[in-house]
Design a protein around this motif. Structure first.
Motif, PDB file in Angstrom:
ATOM      1  N   PHE A  19       1.775   0.229   3.882  1.00 28.78           N
ATOM      2  CA  PHE A  19       3.189   0.278   4.233  1.00 28.78           C
ATOM      3  C   PHE A  19       3.371   0.641   5.710  1.00 28.78           C
ATOM      4  O   PHE A  19       4.193   0.043   6.419  1.00 28.78           O
ATOM      5  N   LEU A  20       2.594   1.610   6.176  1.00 30.38           N
ATOM      6  CA  LEU A  20       2.682   1.995   7.581  1.00 30.38           C
ATOM      7  C   LEU A  20       2.275   0.843   8.488  1.00 30.38           C
ATOM      8  O   LEU A  20       2.888   0.609   9.539  1.00 30.38           O
ATOM      9  N   LEU A  21       1.238   0.124   8.085  1.00 31.53           N
ATOM     10  CA  LEU A  21       0.792  -1.030   8.863  1.00 31.53           C
ATOM     11  C   LEU A  21       1.882  -2.100   8.919  1.00 31.53           C
ATOM     12  O   LEU A  21       2.109  -2.718   9.967  1.00 31.53           O
ATOM     13  N   ALA A  22       2.576  -2.283   7.794  1.00 29.92           N
ATOM     14  CA  ALA A  22       3.663  -3.271   7.757  1.00 29.92           C
ATOM     15  C   ALA A  22       4.825  -2.872   8.653  1.00 29.92           C
ATOM     16  O   ALA A  22       5.512  -3.731   9.213  1.00 29.92           O
ATOM     17  N   LEU A  23       5.044  -1.578   8.797  1.00 30.80           N
ATOM     18  CA  LEU A  23       6.124  -1.105   9.663  1.00 30.80           C
ATOM     19  C   LEU A  23       5.862  -1.428  11.131  1.00 30.80           C
ATOM     20  O   LEU A  23       6.786  -1.728  11.893  1.00 30.80           O
ATOM     21  N   PHE A  24       4.590  -1.382  11.507  1.00 33.58           N
ATOM     22  CA  PHE A  24       4.243  -1.557  12.922  1.00 33.58           C
ATOM     23  C   PHE A  24       3.743  -2.957  13.263  1.00 33.58           C
ATOM     24  O   PHE A  24       3.860  -3.393  14.408  1.00 33.58           O
ATOM     25  N   ILE A  25       3.159  -3.643  12.287  1.00 36.38           N
ATOM     26  CA  ILE A  25       2.633  -4.996  12.545  1.00 36.38           C
ATOM     27  C   ILE A  25       3.297  -5.956  11.570  1.00 36.38           C
ATOM     28  O   ILE A  25       2.938  -6.030  10.394  1.00 36.38           O
ATOM     29  N   ASN A  26       4.289  -6.687  12.065  1.00 29.69           N
ATOM     30  CA  ASN A  26       5.028  -7.629  11.239  1.00 29.69           C
ATOM     31  C   ASN A  26       5.553  -8.759  12.119  1.00 29.69           C
ATOM     32  O   ASN A  26       5.458  -8.707  13.344  1.00 29.69           O
ATOM     33  N   TYR A  27       6.125  -9.762  11.481  1.00 32.91           N
ATOM     34  CA  TYR A  27       6.706 -10.876  12.224  1.00 32.91           C
ATOM     35  C   TYR A  27       8.107 -10.540  12.723  1.00 32.91           C
ATOM     36  O   TYR A  27       8.517 -10.963  13.792  1.00 32.91           O
ATOM     37  N   LYS A  28       8.831  -9.792  11.895  1.00 35.11           N
ATOM     38  CA  LYS A  28      10.207  -9.448  12.223  1.00 35.11           C
ATOM     39  C   LYS A  28      10.573  -8.154  11.494  1.00 35.11           C
ATOM     40  O   LYS A  28      10.291  -8.015  10.305  1.00 35.11           O
ATOM     41  N   PHE A  29      11.180  -7.210  12.206  1.00 37.07           N
ATOM     42  CA  PHE A  29      11.448  -5.899  11.622  1.00 37.07           C
ATOM     43  C   PHE A  29      12.781  -5.904  10.863  1.00 37.07           C
ATOM     44  O   PHE A  29      13.814  -5.474  11.360  1.00 37.07           O
ATOM     45  N   THR A  30      12.719  -6.433   9.650  1.00 36.54           N
ATOM     46  CA  THR A  30      13.853  -6.371   8.730  1.00 36.54           C
ATOM     47  C   THR A  30      13.342  -5.838   7.399  1.00 36.54           C
ATOM     48  O   THR A  30      12.128  -5.829   7.133  1.00 36.54           O
ATOM     49  N   PHE A  31      14.235  -5.408   6.541  1.00 32.56           N
ATOM     50  CA  PHE A  31      13.858  -4.799   5.261  1.00 32.56           C
ATOM     51  C   PHE A  31      12.991  -5.736   4.424  1.00 32.56           C
ATOM     52  O   PHE A  31      11.884  -5.379   4.002  1.00 32.56           O
ATOM     53  N   LEU A  32      13.474  -6.957   4.186  1.00 33.54           N
ATOM     54  CA  LEU A  32      12.737  -7.908   3.352  1.00 33.54           C
ATOM     55  C   LEU A  32      11.430  -8.337   4.011  1.00 33.54           C
ATOM     56  O   LEU A  32      10.411  -8.511   3.339  1.00 33.54           O
ATOM     57  N   GLU A  33      11.456  -8.503   5.324  1.00 37.80           N
ATOM     58  CA  GLU A  33      10.257  -8.945   6.034  1.00 37.80           C
ATOM     59  C   GLU A  33       9.160  -7.888   5.979  1.00 37.80           C
ATOM     60  O   GLU A  33       7.982  -8.200   5.737  1.00 37.80           O
ATOM     61  N   VAL A  34       9.524  -6.626   6.197  1.00 35.99           N
ATOM     62  CA  VAL A  34       8.533  -5.539   6.161  1.00 35.99           C
ATOM     63  C   VAL A  34       7.922  -5.424   4.767  1.00 35.99           C
ATOM     64  O   VAL A  34       6.705  -5.258   4.625  1.00 35.99           O
ATOM     65  N   LEU A  35       8.741  -5.528   3.728  1.00 35.40           N
ATOM     66  CA  LEU A  35       8.217  -5.442   2.364  1.00 35.40           C
ATOM     67  C   LEU A  35       7.337  -6.648   2.038  1.00 35.40           C
ATOM     68  O   LEU A  35       6.341  -6.521   1.320  1.00 35.40           O
ATOM     69  N   TRP A  36       7.705  -7.820   2.564  1.00 31.69           N
ATOM     70  CA  TRP A  36       6.868  -9.002   2.342  1.00 31.69           C
ATOM     71  C   TRP A  36       5.507  -8.840   3.020  1.00 31.69           C
ATOM     72  O   TRP A  36       4.464  -9.130   2.415  1.00 31.69           O
ATOM     73  N   ILE A  37       5.510  -8.366   4.260  1.00 33.01           N
ATOM     74  CA  ILE A  37       4.251  -8.120   4.969  1.00 33.01           C
ATOM     75  C   ILE A  37       3.443  -7.034   4.258  1.00 33.01           C
ATOM     76  O   ILE A  37       2.215  -7.129   4.125  1.00 33.01           O
ATOM     77  N   PHE A  38       4.122  -5.987   3.792  1.00 31.00           N
ATOM     78  CA  PHE A  38       3.454  -4.927   3.024  1.00 31.00           C
ATOM     79  C   PHE A  38       2.740  -5.513   1.812  1.00 31.00           C
ATOM     80  O   PHE A  38       1.606  -5.136   1.492  1.00 31.00           O
ATOM     81  N   SER A  39       3.386  -6.460   1.127  1.00 36.66           N
ATOM     82  CA  SER A  39       2.765  -7.070  -0.055  1.00 36.66           C
ATOM     83  C   SER A  39       1.509  -7.857   0.315  1.00 36.66           C
ATOM     84  O   SER A  39       0.547  -7.905  -0.460  1.00 36.66           O
ATOM     85  N   LEU A  40       1.492  -8.459   1.507  1.00 30.96           N
ATOM     86  CA  LEU A  40       0.300  -9.184   1.959  1.00 30.96           C
ATOM     87  C   LEU A  40      -0.859  -8.228   2.193  1.00 30.96           C
ATOM     88  O   LEU A  40      -1.994  -8.483   1.775  1.00 30.96           O
ATOM     89  N   TYR A  41      -0.574  -7.130   2.880  1.00 35.88           N
ATOM     90  CA  TYR A  41      -1.608  -6.142   3.153  1.00 35.88           C
ATOM     91  C   TYR A  41      -2.138  -5.535   1.850  1.00 35.88           C
ATOM     92  O   TYR A  41      -3.349  -5.362   1.683  1.00 35.88           O
ATOM     93  N   LEU A  42      -1.222  -5.208   0.946  1.00 40.11           N
ATOM     94  CA  LEU A  42      -1.640  -4.557  -0.299  1.00 40.11           C
ATOM     95  C   LEU A  42      -2.421  -5.514  -1.192  1.00 40.11           C
ATOM     96  O   LEU A  42      -3.408  -5.120  -1.821  1.00 40.11           O
ATOM     97  N   GLU A  43      -1.994  -6.783  -1.240  1.00 41.06           N
ATOM     98  CA  GLU A  43      -2.716  -7.753  -2.064  1.00 41.06           C
ATOM     99  C   GLU A  43      -4.148  -7.942  -1.571  1.00 41.06           C
ATOM    100  O   GLU A  43      -5.062  -8.173  -2.364  1.00 41.06           O
ATOM    101  N   ALA A  44      -4.336  -7.833  -0.251  1.00 44.39           N
ATOM    102  CA  ALA A  44      -5.671  -8.033   0.321  1.00 44.39           C
ATOM    103  C   ALA A  44      -6.686  -7.046  -0.237  1.00 44.39           C
ATOM    104  O   ALA A  44      -7.881  -7.362  -0.351  1.00 44.39           O
TER     105      ALA A  44
END
Length: 215
Positions: free
Chosen positions: A105-130
């Motif tokens: 989650f912290l990684l998604a907050l700092f490394i994402n395509y766009k800092f929006t609520f849905l975008e951060v959670l989507w990026i978080f799901s990518l990191y967590l799925e990995a």
């Protein structure tokens, strides 16, 4: 949609069918990590929030509903079904999976395509799925002797991600300006994690032996 994306989706779906077949038919979740299943439930819940805001296609919507429904039903069966839960290997499934959630989650907050609520959670799901498969692989490593359905389930999960890598390569070569380096990196990491398991799975399949992992 290209053939690699479709094959990846179908392989992912087959992995879930295999797991549900084991749970519903045999009434057993032996060898299955509840920790990994809970992580996948979080992955799908945070990735598919756009289900309520954006319509892409009937296929896309149906697949999202299938993955959401199946992931939460698997967790429910393993936790609350009076027969299935008795087969859960709690003694060996001790990986502290919650320690994986916060860093992702912290990684998604700092490394994402766009800092929006849905975008951060989507990026978080990518990191967590990995890394969501890690508790499952640790459980198999501890028990070593893996039944066929469990082995097939994990193999199909890994194959799905491998097919998605081919999908990304195909899109990069055929679509102009297609670049998703966060998605690619997470996918490569996820596929690499399966490497050791793939080796022993294919070795056992080639020799027609029961899958056994080294200590």
């Amino acid at each position: 949609m290209n053939i690699f994306r479709l094959a990846g989706d179908m392989t992912h779906l087959m992995s879930i069918v295999v797991l549900l077949l084991k749970i519903h038919t045999i009434k057993s979740c032996a060898g299955i990590s509840l920790k990994t299943q809970e992580l996948y439930a979080i992955v799908f819940a945070t990735r598919y929030l756009d289900l309520f805001t954006v319509f892409y296609s009937v296929y896309n919507t149906v697949m999202k509903l299938i993955f959401l429904g199946s992931s939460f039903s698997i967790v429910w069966y393993m936790r609350y079904h009076k027969v299935v839960r008795k087969t859960y290997d709690k003694e060996h499934d001790t990986f502290r999976h919650y320690l994986l959630i916060v860093p992702c989650f912290l990684l998604a907050l700092f490394i994402n395509y766009k800092f929006t609520f849905l975008e951060v959670l989507w990026i978080f799901s990518l990191y967590l799925e990995a890394i969501a498969i890690v508790p499952q692989l640790v459980l198999l490593q501890r028990t070593r002797n893996v039944d066929n359905l469990t082995g097939n389930y994990v193999f199909l999960l890994g194959a799905y991600r491998g097919l998605y890598l081919l999908n990304w390569i195909y899109r990069y070569l055929t679509e102009g300006h297609y670049q998703q380096w966060i998605t690619w990196t997470a996918g490569i990491v996820q596929t690499a994690i399966y490497g050791d398991f793939f080796y022993y799975y294919l070795k056992s399949w080639r020799n027609s032996e029961r899958l056994q992992l080294p200590a």
